[in-house]
Design a protein around this motif. Sequence first.
Motif, short mmCIF file in Angstrom:
data_model
loop_
_atom_site.label_atom_id
_atom_site.label_comp_id
_atom_site.label_asym_id
_atom_site.label_seq_id
_atom_site.Cartn_x
_atom_site.Cartn_y
_atom_site.Cartn_z
N THR A 87 -3.64 80.70 35.69
CA THR A 87 -4.70 80.91 36.68
C THR A 87 -4.43 80.27 38.03
OG1 THR A 87 -5.92 78.98 35.81
CG2 THR A 87 -6.46 81.13 34.87
N TRP A 88 -3.18 79.92 38.29
CA TRP A 88 -2.87 79.25 39.55
C TRP A 88 -3.11 80.14 40.77
CZ3 TRP A 88 -2.74 74.55 41.12
CH2 TRP A 88 -2.35 73.51 40.27
N ASN A 89 -3.13 81.46 40.59
CA ASN A 89 -3.33 82.35 41.74
C ASN A 89 -4.76 82.35 42.25
OD1 ASN A 89 -0.69 83.21 41.97
ND2 ASN A 89 -0.95 84.92 40.57
N ASP A 90 -5.67 81.74 41.52
CA ASP A 90 -7.06 81.69 41.96
C ASP A 90 -7.16 80.82 43.22
OD1 ASP A 90 -9.86 81.02 42.24
OD2 ASP A 90 -10.14 81.65 40.15
N PRO A 91 -7.75 81.34 44.29
CA PRO A 91 -7.83 80.59 45.56
C PRO A 91 -8.49 79.22 45.45
CG PRO A 91 -8.45 82.89 45.91
CD PRO A 91 -8.33 82.69 44.42
N LYS A 92 -9.32 79.02 44.42
CA LYS A 92 -10.02 77.73 44.32
C LYS A 92 -9.08 76.57 44.03
CE LYS A 92 -11.44 78.90 39.60
NZ LYS A 92 -12.58 79.43 38.83
N HIS A 93 -7.82 76.86 43.68
CA HIS A 93 -6.86 75.79 43.43
C HIS A 93 -6.09 75.38 44.69
CE1 HIS A 93 -7.87 76.38 39.32
NE2 HIS A 93 -7.28 77.52 39.21
N ALA A 94 -6.36 76.06 45.80
CA ALA A 94 -5.63 75.75 47.04
C ALA A 94 -5.87 74.31 47.48
CB ALA A 94 -6.05 76.72 48.14
N ALA A 95 -7.06 73.79 47.20
CA ALA A 95 -7.39 72.43 47.66
C ALA A 95 -6.49 71.38 47.03
CB ALA A 95 -8.86 72.12 47.36
N VAL A 96 -6.14 71.56 45.76
CA VAL A 96 -5.29 70.55 45.12
C VAL A 96 -3.84 70.68 45.61
CG1 VAL A 96 -4.52 71.75 43.01
CG2 VAL A 96 -4.95 69.29 42.97
N ILE A 97 -3.43 71.88 46.00
CA ILE A 97 -2.08 72.04 46.56
C ILE A 97 -2.02 71.40 47.94
CG2 ILE A 97 -0.29 73.68 47.20
CD1 ILE A 97 -0.84 73.41 44.19
N GLU A 98 -3.11 71.48 48.69
CA GLU A 98 -3.17 70.77 49.97
C GLU A 98 -3.07 69.26 49.72
OE1 GLU A 98 -6.68 71.96 52.00
OE2 GLU A 98 -6.04 74.05 52.24
N LYS A 99 -3.71 68.81 48.65
CA LYS A 99 -3.63 67.39 48.31
C LYS A 99 -2.20 67.02 47.92
CE LYS A 99 -6.99 65.33 48.22
NZ LYS A 99 -7.72 64.51 49.23
#
Length: 218
Positions: A87-99
């Motif tokens: 489920t990594w393609n879900d946009p809601k995970h973008a915040a942790v990649i920014e982190k």
Amino acid sequence: MKLEEIMFTIYVYVLDTLADWELGHVISELNSGRFFKKGAQRVSLKTVSYSKDPIHTMGGMTIVPDCFIDDIVVSKTSMLLLPGSDTWNDPKHAAVIEKASEFLTLGAAVGAICGATAALANFGLLDQRPHTSNGPGFLEMVSPGYKGQSFYIDKPSAAENNLITASCTGALLWTKQIIEYLDVFETNTLESWYKYFSTGDPKHFFALMQSLPSRDES
């Protein structure tokens, strides 16, 4: 300051369809501290996600996150672990990649395995950093904007500076490299641990036990 005086905080990102086996060794050893060297402080493990809603792993286990992404303290005494998931393609995970980008910029450690490496690649974080993933060609297939081919290392796990990446079959070596980075095992303990779990040969188990300090010494 000596490393044994530092309490590391390990943030483990959890998301639906998390690949249970990829985290098994590393969180068990870091949380239990059963093979830590004399003087090494226990680390603090915290599960983190975009909400406090329970997530469901690939193995059907339910995890209630300890904290939010915004609660993560980016520090050289912190580490961010990103497991594989469908489920990594879900946009809601973008915040942790920014982190994760903040961690890498600061020089703090990030460990990413399997699908999490694709998430890093989509954000451009692997374009200029040595890394590995699920084999040559995988990141090109799942991350159209990926430009890090010249930095790709064709091994199950690759530790380069403060970035530790692995394929879905590299969890054991990934764990070894994370433990090595944190410096919480004696060198001979870590080598015996890795040899035992990778071969099953009892002689390495006995070597592992002999490498530990006695209770009187600990």
